[in-house]
Design a protein around this motif. Structure first.
Motif, short mmCIF file in Angstrom:
data_model
loop_
_atom_site.label_atom_id
_atom_site.label_comp_id
_atom_site.label_asym_id
_atom_site.label_seq_id
_atom_site.Cartn_x
_atom_site.Cartn_y
_atom_site.Cartn_z
N THR A 2 0.85 -1.18 0.00
CA THR A 2 0.00 0.00 0.00
C THR A 2 0.89 1.23 0.00
O THR A 2 1.76 1.37 0.87
CB THR A 2 -0.90 0.04 1.24
N PHE A 3 0.71 2.10 -0.96
CA PHE A 3 1.54 3.30 -1.05
C PHE A 3 1.21 4.26 0.10
O PHE A 3 0.06 4.38 0.53
CB PHE A 3 1.33 4.01 -2.38
N HIS A 39 0.95 8.09 1.46
CA HIS A 39 0.68 9.43 0.92
C HIS A 39 0.51 10.43 2.06
O HIS A 39 -0.12 10.10 3.06
CB HIS A 39 -0.59 9.41 0.08
N GLU A 73 0.80 15.29 -4.43
CA GLU A 73 0.66 14.44 -3.25
C GLU A 73 0.20 15.26 -2.04
O GLU A 73 -0.68 14.82 -1.28
CB GLU A 73 2.01 13.78 -2.94
N VAL A 86 4.26 6.71 -7.59
CA VAL A 86 3.64 6.78 -6.27
C VAL A 86 2.28 7.46 -6.36
O VAL A 86 1.28 6.96 -5.83
CB VAL A 86 4.55 7.53 -5.27
N GLU A 103 -0.10 5.29 -8.00
CA GLU A 103 -0.15 3.96 -7.37
C GLU A 103 0.07 2.87 -8.41
O GLU A 103 -0.61 1.85 -8.44
CB GLU A 103 -1.44 3.77 -6.58
N ASP A 104 1.05 3.10 -9.26
CA ASP A 104 1.40 2.20 -10.36
C ASP A 104 2.59 1.35 -9.93
O ASP A 104 3.75 1.77 -10.02
CB ASP A 104 1.74 3.04 -11.59
N LYS A 105 2.32 0.15 -9.44
CA LYS A 105 3.38 -0.69 -8.89
C LYS A 105 4.35 -1.18 -9.95
O LYS A 105 5.56 -1.27 -9.70
CB LYS A 105 2.75 -1.88 -8.15
N TYR A 146 6.69 1.66 -10.78
CA TYR A 146 7.55 1.90 -9.62
C TYR A 146 8.69 0.89 -9.60
O TYR A 146 9.87 1.26 -9.44
CB TYR A 146 6.73 1.80 -8.34
N GLN A 192 8.27 5.02 1.52
CA GLN A 192 7.44 3.91 1.05
C GLN A 192 7.78 2.57 1.71
O GLN A 192 7.21 1.55 1.35
CB GLN A 192 7.53 3.80 -0.47
#
Length: 391
Positions: A31-32, A34, A159, A210, A213-215, A218, A298
């Motif tokens: 889970t990112f 923020h 953010e 981030v 939320e693009d894993k 990332y 993170q």
């Protein structure tokens, strides 16, 4: 004997050319966190409390930020559909406008957080919305670097606004689409130019990932970051020659020396661009610190890995000469082009304050430069956000 020595040298060269960092690249968090691009909520809270109490250096850093053009509530956004940037921004069709509007959005977001004056949040939104409504592309030779520079500031602003401002940001979805379709494709595959390019581009890719939320992006950006960082700052443990990025095919000593601006003697902390100039080296070191800080927020702390060691030694070596130490003849022919810029706060705070490393030269340079301002490209207000910040 001679053949054995040559074989050993060749083997070392190949190993260096193909070597990736021993530690695996960090993977995206489950889970990112923020806000989580370069600066966290806890860091923001610390800075806000210090400014509120009038403590230094944070109050002075805040005042400097608020006196800048980037904090002007009357600022008018200057978006355009196509930003065209040639070498050294010649031509400059929207290059400065884009970078500075992105820094302004981040500045306004910081001003909102510290003051809780909603006018600053709305100004940050105005700047982000103006660009997301218009921009379609970056063109000409500096397009990847320009995208990286602006793309490093946009997600820091976004953010803070998205996750701390309770007002309505109706355009946040369109802004995310802009980052996904205009910025990310230009930077996610990196660059084989001088190392500061790929490091700045990777910083932007990590920050954008981030926010989105693009894993997958990332993870891709982080893997590239580990490889490029190892190839950008030399450590004595690397062996006779610096590590390289495999895709650049720097497979002979001569090629490596040429890529390192003609430098043939390697010492810990030397950068691939030291002998070019300290300004571009500062860009690279700054990007390394920003990605490491984002990764820490993170949940995966890179400061205790080779990344931290390269950053520590890189800052230390360049701070030494920036402070006026005599330049030996073996280093860049005995002549250096100084101008490191306001790039040491993040790394110094992480490595000296958090981890306890002695960084005398870096500390002296950091204190001398306070309160750190902006380089007008992608670095801004780091005494405020990271100076002696324990969060």
């Amino acid at each position: 004997m001679r053949r054995t020595a040559l074989f050993a040298a060749a083997a070392a060269l190949v190993a260096g050319a193909l070597a990736w960092p021993a530690d695996a690249a960090p993977s995206a968090p489950g889970t990112f966190v923020h806000p989580g691009v370069t600066v966290s909520a806890a860091q923001l809270d610390f800075a806000r409390s210090k400014v509120g109490s009038g403590a230094q250096p944070w109050k002075g850093a805040f005042d400097r930020m608020m006196e800048s053009e980037y904090a002007d509530l009357n600022r008018t956004p200057r978006p355009r559909a196509v930003v065209e940037c040639g070498s050294y921004s010649n031509p400059n069709h929207g290059c400065t406008d884009e970078r500075e509007d992105a820094i302004a959005a981040y500045t306004q977001a910081l001003a909102w957080y510290v003051t809780r004056d909603e006018r600053h949040a709305r100004k940050a939104i105005e700047l982000m919305d103006a660009w997301s409504a218009v921009i379609k592309d970056h063109t000409n030779s500096n397009a990847p670097l320009q995208t990286g520079w602006a793309g490093s500031s946009w997600p820091k602003a976004a953010e803070i606004i998205k996750y701390t401002y309770n007002g309505n940001w109706a355009g946040s979805g369109r802004f995310a689409t802009m980052l996904r379709t205009v910025y990310l494709p230009e930077i996610i595959n990196g660059s084989n130019s001088n190392g500061n390019w790929e490091l700045s581009m990777t910083e932007a890719a990590v920050g954008i990932s981030v926010f989105l939320e693009d894993k997958a992006s990332y993870d891709k950006a982080m893997a590239r970051f580990r490889t490029r960082t190892a190839a950008y700052v030399y450590l004595d443990s690397d062996g006779d020659l610096p590590k390289t990025v495999p895709s650049q095919h720097l497979d002979t000593r001569d090629k490596i020396v040429k890529y390192w601006q003609g430098q043939s003697t390697f010492v810990g902390g030397l950068s691939q661009e030291t002998c070019r100039d300290f300004t571009h080296t500062g860009y690279g070191l700054s990007a390394i610190s920003h990605v490491a800080e984002t990764s820490r927020i993170q949940g995966q702390d890179l400061y205790g890995t080779d990344v931290g060691e390269r950053l520590r030694h890189g800052l230390g070596l360049h701070a030494k000469y920036q402070l006026g130490a005599a330049v030996p003849g073996w280093l860049c022919g005995g002549s250096l082009k100084l101008g490191l810029g306001p790039v040491s706060e993040v790394g110094h705070n992480a490595l000296a304050n958090r981890l306890g490393h002695a960084m005398t030269n870096t500390e002296t340079l950091t204190l001398r430069g306070r309160p750190a301002g902006s380089n007008n490209l992608f670095v801004a207000w780091e005494t405020l956000t990271h100076g002696d910040n324990p969060a």
